[in-house]
Write an enzyme that holds these catalytic residues in place. Structure first.
Site, PDB file in Angstrom:
ATOM      1  N   SER A  30      -0.891  -6.539   7.105  1.00  0.00           N
ATOM      2  CA  SER A  30      -0.543  -6.816   5.710  1.00  0.00           C
ATOM      3  C   SER A  30       0.949  -6.637   5.519  1.00  0.00           C
ATOM      4  O   SER A  30       1.624  -6.011   6.333  1.00  0.00           O
ATOM      5  CB  SER A  30      -1.287  -5.852   4.775  1.00  0.00           C
ATOM      6  OG  SER A  30      -0.653  -4.580   4.763  1.00  0.00           O
ATOM      7  N   ASP A  31       1.471  -7.167   4.438  1.00  0.00           N
ATOM      8  CA  ASP A  31       2.823  -6.798   4.043  1.00  0.00           C
ATOM      9  C   ASP A  31       2.753  -5.447   3.335  1.00  0.00           C
ATOM     10  O   ASP A  31       1.659  -4.892   3.110  1.00  0.00           O
ATOM     11  CB  ASP A  31       3.431  -7.881   3.150  1.00  0.00           C
ATOM     12  CG  ASP A  31       4.961  -7.924   3.245  1.00  0.00           C
ATOM     13  OD1 ASP A  31       5.565  -6.889   3.556  1.00  0.00           O
ATOM     14  OD2 ASP A  31       5.539  -8.999   2.993  1.00  0.00           O
ATOM     15  N   TYR A  32       3.898  -4.932   2.966  1.00  0.00           N
ATOM     16  CA  TYR A  32       4.028  -3.580   2.406  1.00  0.00           C
ATOM     17  C   TYR A  32       3.178  -3.424   1.147  1.00  0.00           C
ATOM     18  O   TYR A  32       3.479  -4.018   0.116  1.00  0.00           O
ATOM     19  CB  TYR A  32       5.506  -3.349   2.108  1.00  0.00           C
ATOM     20  CG  TYR A  32       5.950  -1.942   1.830  1.00  0.00           C
ATOM     21  CD1 TYR A  32       6.568  -1.179   2.815  1.00  0.00           C
ATOM     22  CD2 TYR A  32       5.787  -1.374   0.580  1.00  0.00           C
ATOM     23  CE1 TYR A  32       7.024   0.109   2.553  1.00  0.00           C
ATOM     24  CE2 TYR A  32       6.227  -0.095   0.307  1.00  0.00           C
ATOM     25  CZ  TYR A  32       6.837   0.647   1.293  1.00  0.00           C
ATOM     26  OH  TYR A  32       7.284   1.921   1.028  1.00  0.00           O
ATOM     27  N   THR A  33       2.118  -2.659   1.226  1.00  0.00           N
ATOM     28  CA  THR A  33       1.158  -2.377   0.134  1.00  0.00           C
ATOM     29  C   THR A  33       0.471  -3.625  -0.412  1.00  0.00           C
ATOM     30  O   THR A  33      -0.062  -3.603  -1.524  1.00  0.00           O
ATOM     31  CB  THR A  33       1.805  -1.601  -1.037  1.00  0.00           C
ATOM     32  OG1 THR A  33       2.748  -2.439  -1.721  1.00  0.00           O
ATOM     33  CG2 THR A  33       2.477  -0.323  -0.574  1.00  0.00           C
ATOM     34  N   ALA A  34       0.450  -4.716   0.349  1.00  0.00           N
ATOM     35  CA  ALA A  34      -0.112  -5.959  -0.191  1.00  0.00           C
ATOM     36  C   ALA A  34      -1.607  -5.850  -0.442  1.00  0.00           C
ATOM     37  O   ALA A  34      -2.127  -6.506  -1.357  1.00  0.00           O
ATOM     38  CB  ALA A  34       0.167  -7.122   0.759  1.00  0.00           C
TER      39      ALA A  34
END
Length: 762
Positions: free
Chosen positions: A304-308
């Site tokens: 995932s991207d950052y906290t996505a």
């Protein structure tokens, strides 16, 4: 806990780490399985792992021990506790960290993982190595202006060598998003608006990061193609915004650079923040499973991207953290970055039968497979060497490459009257503008480990090349975002006393990058006021644009007789600009993005459709496709860039004018340099499918070639076309090609005529 304290403790580890790893269960299983026979080794580990340990292998967090830009880029990580993170490692609840603070930190954490955790599975260390590590290269959009994939591969190789020496195994790069709206700040991380250039640069950067010896090499880092998919198509160029485009556009424009990166060997993919046709990419099963895995056959890791995954709640797609975890994981996101959702919720989801154990094991296998590929099961400390970390960064050769990359990324938009290059002696030069001097805004956005303090500014670069530095004056004139008291008055005095003004204006680094969308892509007002005042002195002006995107130029900046696009060039910013200013290097960069007539023209890209009412050549006509104020063309189009030579195109040869379905068509043109200076021309081949079952763009780039020309030299440049070059996504959403007429241009830009003709596919 202070870095210095941790460093002293790390020194006490000594040889015990290697001994502990030699006796670890993970090492023993690997050896029993025959060293590198991955499936048996991984299955042996899986059989002994608890569900929580499996969820831990899928949990990646920002390093608690970080420094420099990482503190700003990862604020959640900056407030974390390092001892607490070590406890998570001991408990097997963490697969690795990203954007940490070098080899000493990595050695400390890896020792805990391989000595104190139950299964002693090595950690994975990741980082945002976007355009260099400690040696910083031009921002990716700027480097793409070189139109040189080999250069991109070489700079990525150096970045990997430096990063790997600091303990990094995995980089969240390259960003391969096609960016067609200059308002979007993250375009600076990619290769621009064109699909072909995007594909070539994507593959080159993957090869550079990973090297030629395989991922297990101590100087290789695993690449991560991001952001999947269509992040560059956010509405209004607003970061994190909605994307709603056709599947045809996805397959024709936004998918190909990812396919090129995977074909080059990228073992990981990052899901994008944006939603896609109503379903966030992080929970989009069609995107992550149907297309990526089943259709393309990708068997690597999706992160995932950052906290996505957490952001699925704000999207309105998940009701709470537990549901967000389930949706992201079941859609195909193997590893969660920063939210901590997977370690918190996957064990319970598995226990209650909402997530199959088979899906959990599948994701863990991918993580372990990556660690095996990286050689971490052979030697978890292979990239962790403080002495090597110091020896490999910012070497003379690395800095020389930064200077070369910088000069080759500069694009000359104008050079009226041959104002450039400037003489190195006998002229008084006034360097004016907020970017004329100072160790700021040199390396640009999205660099975690390099610093402006280690870079070289414009004034230093210029004074090093001129014969008499005393003839160079430096005046700020304006601030980055506003006026300074007496600034314009001082700049006017400096301009009047000089023979030529070099005006350094544009965007500061915080105007580009993530979360830096701009509603007006113009030079800031205070700097424009400075430009107008300087121009009014009547002195010749060379404009140096500092920018991380295409800009809508106007007023005195646009009217200046000479304009160079200098982007953010990195560690050797000032010397690279000076090399071009004074003719040590002839400018050879070309625009990877179209500069619009005005902000309101965005999104704009050269390969747009003609519409049913295109305006014919000549004056604007009523009820045709154009704005009231200007034609539907760029101010400076994709591919545009001048040199210090005088370049002409002639003698188009269409090779008979017919291409058979299984044949080749060789086309050529003569490129001549009638000037008095050597030049390097980027010769570009464009085509247009005149009539097809799906409407086609007005032009599409199909090939380009860099050609070095001595004064007075002429060269024939050949291109070979095949049926594959004419493919498009047809009505059935499959690649197809149809017989018929094609227009062809061999030209210096996407909107230049060059030499043109037509051929037929039979």
């Amino acid at each position: 806990m202070k870095d210095g304290q941790i460093s002293r403790r790390a020194v006490l580890i000594g040889a015990s780490a290697a001994a502990a790893w030699a006796a670890s269960p993970a090492r023993a299983m690997l050896l029993q399985a025959g060293g590198k026979k991955l499936p048996a080794a991984v299955e042996s580990l899986l059989a002994q792992m608890t569900v929580e340990e499996k969820a831990g292998q899928l949990t990646l967090m920002a390093a608690a021990w970080s420094g420099g830009a990482a503190v700003t880029l990862n604020p959640a990580g900056a407030s974390s506790n390092f001892d607490g993170q070590l406890a998570e490692v001991r408990a097997g609840r963490l697969t690795g960290v990203f954007n940490g603070n070098g080899a000493a930190m990595a050695k400390r954490m890896q020792t805990v993982a391989t000595r104190d955790s139950r299964l002693r599975i090595p950690l994975l260390f990741a980082a945002d190595v976007i355009h260099g590590f400690r040696t910083v290269f031009p921002v990716p959009m700027g480097e793409a202006a070189s139109f040189d994939p080999d250069l991109a591969e070489r700079t990525a190789r150096v970045a990997a060598v430096e990063a790997a020496a600091a303990g990094i195994d995995w980089t969240f790069a390259p960003m391969v998003d096609i960016a067609r709206d200059a308002r979007w700040g993250r375009g600076v991380e990619g290769a621009g608006e064109d699909v072909l250039l995007g594909k070539l640069i994507a593959a080159a950067r993957v090869r550079g990061f990973q090297g030629a010896k395989g991922l297990e090499a101590a100087d290789a880092v695993a690449a991560c193609a991001k952001h999947f998919a269509a992040y560059g198509a956010v509405e209004a160029g607003l970061d994190y915004n909605t994307v709603d485009i056709s599947e045809r556009t996805l397959r024709e424009t936004y998918f190909p650079p990812f396919q090129a990166a995977l074909a080059a060997g990228a073992p990981t993919v990052m899901a994008s923040f944006n939603e896609l046709s109503g379903i966030p990419a992080t929970a989009n099963e069609w995107l992550l499973t149907e297309v990526l895995r089943r259709e393309w056959g990708f068997d690597g890791l999706v992160v995932s991207d950052y906290t996505a995954d957490e952001e699925l709640i704000a999207h309105g797609f998940a009701a709470d953290a537990r549901e967000a975890t389930k949706l992201a994981f079941m859609a195909g996101v193997d590893m969660s970055m920063q939210s901590g959702f997977y370690i918190k919720h996957l064990p319970d989801l598995v226990a209650r039968g909402e997530v199959p154990m088979a899906r959990l094991d599948e994701a863990v296998r991918r993580v372990l497979a990556l660690k095996v590929q990286l050689g971490l099961f052979d030697d978890p400390f292979r990239r962790i060497d403080p002495a090597r970390e110091k020896a490999r960064v910012r070497t003379r050769a690395n800095l020389a490459l930064a200077r070369e990359a910088g000069s080759r990324s500069i694009v000359m938009l104008k050079n009226e009257g041959g104002l450039l290059p400037l003489p190195r002696a006998g002229k008084k030069i006034a360097l004016i503008g907020p970017f004329a001097s100072g160790l700021h805004d040199l390396i640009g956005p999205w660099n975690v480990y390099g610093t402006d303090a280690e870079a070289v500014d414009l004034a230093t670069g210029v004074k090093a090349l001129v014969q008499d530095p005393a003839l160079v004056s430096v005046t700020a004139g304006a601030g980055l975002d506003g006026p300074i008291p007496g600034g314009i008055e001082a700049a006017v005095v400096a301009a009047r006393a000089a023979d030529v003004v070099v005006l350094a204006v544009g965007e500061h680094a915080r105007m580009s990058g993530e979360a830096q969308s701009r509603s007006a892509i113009v030079v800031p007002p205070a700097q424009m006021a400075l430009a107008e005042a300087v121009a009014a002195t009547g002195k010749p002006v060379v404009v140096l644009l500092r920018n991380g995107r295409a800009l809508a130029l106007e007023g005195a900046v646009l009217k200046a007789p000479a304009i160079l696009v200098t982007w953010f060039l990195g560690s050797e910013d000032g010397p690279a600009i000076a090399d071009v200013l004074f003719g040590v290097v002839s400018p050879s960069g070309r625009l990877p993005v179209s500069f619009p007539q005005a902000t309101g023209q965005e999104p704009y890209h050269y390969d747009h459709k003609p519409t049913g009412r295109p305006n014919p050549a000549g004056p604007l006509q009523e009820y045709k496709t154009h704005f009231r104020e200007f034609p539907n063309q760029a101010l400076f189009p994709f591919g545009h860039g001048l040199t210090y030579g005088e370049i002409a195109y002639s003698d188009l040869d269409l090779g008979g004018g017919q291409l058979s379905a299984d044949g080749k068509l060789v086309v050529s043109a003569t490129i001549a340099n009638s000037g008095s200076r050597a030049a390097e021309e980027v010769v570009q081949l464009y085509i247009r499918d005149v009539a097809a079952s799906v409407t086609r763009p007005v032009r599409e780039l199909k090939a380009f070639r860099r050609v070095a020309l001595k004064p007075g030299e002429r060269k024939q440049v050949q291109f070979t076309l095949s049926r594959a070059d004419l493919l498009f996504i047809g009505q059935t959403l499959k690649p197809t090609v149809e017989p018929g007429k094609f227009q062809l241009w061999i030209a210096p830009s996407a909107e230049a005529e060059g030499v043109s003709g037509s051929f037929e596919l039979v």
